[in-house]
Motif scaffolding. Structure first.
Motif, PDB file in Angstrom:
ATOM      1  N   HIS A  14      10.151 -22.832  43.154  1.00 14.32           N
ATOM      2  CA  HIS A  14       9.798 -21.609  42.440  1.00 14.32           C
ATOM      3  C   HIS A  14      10.998 -21.076  41.660  1.00 14.32           C
ATOM      4  O   HIS A  14      10.882 -20.708  40.489  1.00 14.32           O
ATOM      5  N   GLN A  15      12.169 -21.055  42.294  1.00 13.13           N
ATOM      6  CA  GLN A  15      13.378 -20.562  41.640  1.00 13.13           C
ATOM      7  C   GLN A  15      13.752 -21.452  40.459  1.00 13.13           C
ATOM      8  O   GLN A  15      14.112 -20.965  39.388  1.00 13.13           O
ATOM      9  N   LEU A  17      11.760 -23.304  38.695  1.00 14.36           N
ATOM     10  CA  LEU A  17      10.771 -23.079  37.644  1.00 14.36           C
ATOM     11  C   LEU A  17      11.016 -21.750  36.942  1.00 14.36           C
ATOM     12  O   LEU A  17      10.869 -21.649  35.720  1.00 14.36           O
ATOM     13  N   ALA A  18      11.406 -20.732  37.688  1.00 19.02           N
ATOM     14  CA  ALA A  18      11.712 -19.429  37.090  1.00 19.02           C
ATOM     15  C   ALA A  18      12.847 -19.563  36.078  1.00 19.02           C
ATOM     16  O   ALA A  18      12.783 -18.995  34.979  1.00 19.02           O
ATOM     17  N   LYS A  39       4.408 -21.076  33.929  1.00 17.54           N
ATOM     18  CA  LYS A  39       4.133 -19.800  34.592  1.00 17.54           C
ATOM     19  C   LYS A  39       2.985 -19.929  35.587  1.00 17.54           C
ATOM     20  O   LYS A  39       3.016 -19.338  36.671  1.00 17.54           O
ATOM     21  N   LYS A  42       4.323 -21.665  38.584  1.00 23.65           N
ATOM     22  CA  LYS A  42       5.170 -20.718  39.309  1.00 23.65           C
ATOM     23  C   LYS A  42       4.297 -19.768  40.145  1.00 23.65           C
ATOM     24  O   LYS A  42       4.602 -19.510  41.312  1.00 23.65           O
ATOM     25  N   LYS A  46       4.109 -19.352  44.231  1.00 26.98           N
ATOM     26  CA  LYS A  46       4.273 -18.030  44.854  1.00 26.98           C
ATOM     27  C   LYS A  46       3.118 -17.743  45.822  1.00 26.98           C
ATOM     28  O   LYS A  46       3.324 -17.256  46.932  1.00 26.98           O
TER      29      LYS A  46
END
Length: 54
Positions: A14-15, A17-18, A39, A42, A46
């Motif tokens: 997730h990080q 991808l962010a 997004k 992501k 989440k």
């Protein structure tokens, strides 16, 4: 793989991808469809993290 280690791996993804989304949004040549797909992935990560954490 334990649930905790799986959640930690999801958090790392997730990080990552962010950061990729932020970089893509700053780049004028990045396709909006690509950003949208990142997004969505992501958001899926989440939701999975939230589901496994409870």
């Amino acid at each position: 793989m334990s649930v905790a280690s799986h959640v930690e791996e999801l958090r790392r993804k997730h990080q990552s991808l962010a950061l990729a989304v932020e970089a893509a949004e700053r780049s004028p040549s990045t396709d909006n469809l690509n950003i949208s797909q990142m997004k969505k992935e992501k958001m899926r990560l989440k939701e999975e993290i939230t589901r496994l954490s409870h």
